[in-house]
Design an enzyme around this catalytic site. Structure first.
Site, PDB file in Angstrom:
ATOM      1  N   ALA A 234       0.777  -1.239   0.000  1.00 16.97           N
ATOM      2  CA  ALA A 234       0.000   0.000   0.000  1.00 16.97           C
ATOM      3  C   ALA A 234       0.808   1.290   0.000  1.00 16.97           C
ATOM      4  O   ALA A 234       0.408   2.263  -0.642  1.00 16.97           O
ATOM      5  CB  ALA A 234      -0.934   0.003   1.211  1.00 16.97           C
ATOM      6  N   ALA A 235       1.884   1.374   0.778  1.00 20.19           N
ATOM      7  CA  ALA A 235       2.589   2.653   0.927  1.00 20.19           C
ATOM      8  C   ALA A 235       3.142   3.124  -0.427  1.00 20.19           C
ATOM      9  O   ALA A 235       3.547   2.294  -1.241  1.00 20.19           O
ATOM     10  CB  ALA A 235       3.713   2.500   1.939  1.00 20.19           C
ATOM     11  N   PRO A 236       3.127   4.439  -0.694  1.00 26.68           N
ATOM     12  CA  PRO A 236       2.830   5.540   0.224  1.00 26.68           C
ATOM     13  C   PRO A 236       1.357   5.838   0.450  1.00 26.68           C
ATOM     14  O   PRO A 236       1.043   6.752   1.208  1.00 26.68           O
ATOM     15  CB  PRO A 236       3.527   6.727  -0.445  1.00 26.68           C
ATOM     16  CG  PRO A 236       3.474   6.415  -1.898  1.00 26.68           C
ATOM     17  CD  PRO A 236       3.624   4.925  -2.000  1.00 26.68           C
ATOM     18  N   CYS A 348       5.575   0.739 -11.452  1.00 27.32           N
ATOM     19  CA  CYS A 348       6.048   2.024 -12.001  1.00 27.32           C
ATOM     20  C   CYS A 348       7.391   1.786 -12.690  1.00 27.32           C
ATOM     21  O   CYS A 348       8.400   2.409 -12.350  1.00 27.32           O
ATOM     22  CB  CYS A 348       6.143   3.082 -10.917  1.00 27.32           C
ATOM     23  SG  CYS A 348       7.122   2.614  -9.467  1.00 27.32           S
TER      24      CYS A 348
END
Length: 416
Positions: A234-236, A348
Site C-alpha cells: 500500500a505505501a505511500p 512504475c
C-alpha cells in the site's frame, strides 16, 4: 545562492554518485534554512539530470580527469552556468571559494577558475550539441528493443525538466488551486515547486499528491463501492486513499512501519478510513477479497523524471530478484481473490519484464486466467497507451505538451 546551499548540494551529490545512496535515504540538511535546503536540492537534481552532458562540456578544458571532489565542484558550477543561467561572476567566485575551502581541492582552485571562465563563454554552444542524459544500458536496452531508438531518446529528453506535481482530488471536493490544470484523466496538475501544504484545501483533506499515472490502476477495478478490497503493497498510500474514497472496505498492507505511518496520517487528514497492517504481503492469508490491487515492488524506472538519482544508484542486479518477487505476489494474490473477482497488477517500471511479460507469464501459469482489456480513452488516455495483451503501458514521453507522465504498466486480471 549562498555557499552553504552549494556545499549542501555537493554533499548530496557525493552521497548519490560516490556512496550510491538514493536522495530519500540521505540525511536531511537541517542546519540550513528551508530556502537554502530547497536551493541545494534543486541544484543537486539539476546536476543529476544533466550529468553526462555537463561532463562532456567540462572535459575539453581538462588535461586529465581531476579527483572527484574537484570534479563535483566543476559539475555544480557548470549546471549553474549552462542550465540555470546564473551570473557567471558569482558562480565562478563561489566555485573557487569552495575549492579553496575543500579538503584536497585547495591546490586546484586555479584550475577551477580557469575551466569555469572558459566554460562561461564557450559552454552554452557546447551544451546545445550534447544529447540528453543517457539512461544506463540495463534500462536503455530493453526500452530500445521494445519501442525503438526514437522512443528511447524521447524518454531520455522527458527526464530533463523538473516535473509538475499531480494531485488526486477527493470525490465531492472542489479546491480552488492557483495555477492548476485539469488533466484528461481527471488529476489536477500544479507547477513544479508548488508548496503543497500551503494550498487551499490541503488541511481539510481535499486532495493528495499522486502522479496521474499512479492514479489509474484503481480505476481499472471499476466500481468498488461496498466491496472488500485488498491493497497488497500500500505505501505511500495514494491508491488506498482512492479506494477508500470510492466507498470500498479497504485492507491495506505494507512491510514498512514508517511508510504505513504516512498512510495513517493521510487517512486522518482526508477523513477516510482503511484497515492498516504492517506485514509482509506474502504472509497475509485472509481469503475471499472481491478485488485486489497489487502495486508490486519494482525497479521504479518509470519515475526517473521525479527521481533523477535512480539511474546513478540502482544496479541491474535488482531486476531478476524483483521479477521473481512479482511472480510470487501475483500467484499469492490470486489465491486471496474470490472467483470472478478482479486483480489489478501494476508497476512504475519501464521494463517489459516487470509489466507486459509478467502478465503473459501469469496467463500461462494459471488456467482460466484472463485480462479484462483496458479502455484507455474511457479513462481519459490515448489508445496508444493500450498494450497488446490488454493492459495499459504509459511512458514518460507521453503528454509532452502537458509536462509528461510517469512510466507505468497496469493490467486487470480475472478468473472464473
Amino acid at each position: 545562492m549562498g555557499l552553504e546551499a552549494r556545499q549542501a548540494a555537493l554533499r548530496t551529490l557525493d552521497g548519490v554518485l560516490r556512496d550510491k545512496r538514493m536522495l530519500a535515504h540521505l540525511p536531511s540538511e537541517t542546519r540550513l534554512a528551508p530556502a537554502d535546503q530547497a536551493r541545494a536540492a534543486r541544484l543537486a537534481s539539476l546536476v543529476l539530470r544533466h550529468l553526462g552532458p555537463l561532463d562532456a562540456c567540462i572535459a575539453p578544458y581538462l588535461d586529465r580527469k581531476p579527483p572527484l571532489p574537484a570534479l563535483m565542484i566543476l559539475r555544480l558550477a557548470a549546471a549553474e552556468l549552462l542550465i540555470a543561467g546564473e551570473d557567471a561572476h558569482g558562480v565562478v567566485d563561489s566555485a573557487v571559494t569552495l575549492a579553496k575551502r575543500g579538503k584536497g581541492t585547495a591546490r586546484m582552485a586555479g584550475m577551477v577558475n580557469a575551466v569555469l571562465r572558459k566554460l562561461a563563454v564557450e559552454g552554452p554552444e557546447r551544451l546545445a550539441l550534447e544529447p540528453p542524459q543517457r539512461l544506463p544500458g540495463w534500462i536503455a536496452g530493453p526500452v530500445k528493443k521494445r519501442w525503438g531508438a526514437e522512443t528511447l531518446r524521447a524518454i531520455e529528453a522527458a527526464h530533463l525538466p523538473l516535473p509538475p506535481i499531480d494531485l488526486t482530488v477527493k470525490p465531492g471536493a472542489a479546491p480552488d488551486l492557483p495555477g492548476a490544470i485539469r488533466l484528461p484523466t481527471g488529476s489536477l496538475r500544479v507547477p513544479a515547486g508548488t508548496q503543497i501544504t500551503a494550498l487551499p484545501g490541503y488541511d481539510s483533506g481535499d486532495f493528495w499528491v499522486q502522479d496521474a499515472a499512479a492514479a489509474l490502476p484503481v480505476r481499472l477495478l471499476g466500481d468498488v463501492a461496498g466491496l472488500r478490497v485488498l491493497d497488497l503493497c500500500a505505501a505511500p498510500g495514494g491508491k488506498t486513499l482512492q479506494l477508500a474514497a470510492m466507498g470500498a472496505a479497504v485492507t491495506a498492507l505494507d512491510m514498512s512501519q514508517a511508510r504505513m505511518a504516512r498512510v495513517e496520517q493521510n487517512l486522518a487528514r482526508t477523513g477516510l478510513s482503511a484497515a492498516l497492517a504492517v506485514v509482509d504481503a506474502l504472509d497475509h492469508d485472509a481469503p475471499a477479497y472481491d478485488a485486489i490491487l497489487l502495486d508490486a515492488p519494482c525497479t521504479a524506472t518509470g519515475t526517473i523524471r521525479r527521481h533523477p538519482d535512480l539511474p546513478h544508484v540502482k544496479p541491474w542486479t535488482e531486476v531478476e530478484p524483483l521479477t521473481r518477487l512479482q511472480m510470487r505476489l501475483i500467484d499469492h494474490a490470486l489465491r486471496l481473490l474470490k472467483p470472478g473477482g478482479r486483480l489489478v497488477f501494476c508497476t512504475c517500471s519501464l521494463l517489459p519484464v516487470e509489466g507486459e511479460f509478467q502478465i503473459t507469464a501469469a496467463l500461462k501459469r494459471h488456467e482460466g486466467l484472463r485480462v479484462i482489456p483496458a479502455d484507455a480513452p474511457a479513462l481519459g488516455g490515448d489508445i496508444a497507451w493500450q498494450s497488446p495483451e490488454g493492459g495499459l503501458r504509459l511512458r514518460p514521453d507521453f503528454w509532452p505538451d502537458l509536462g509528461g507522465i510517469d512510466g507505468f504498466y497496469m493490467a486487470c486480471l480475472t478468473r472464473p
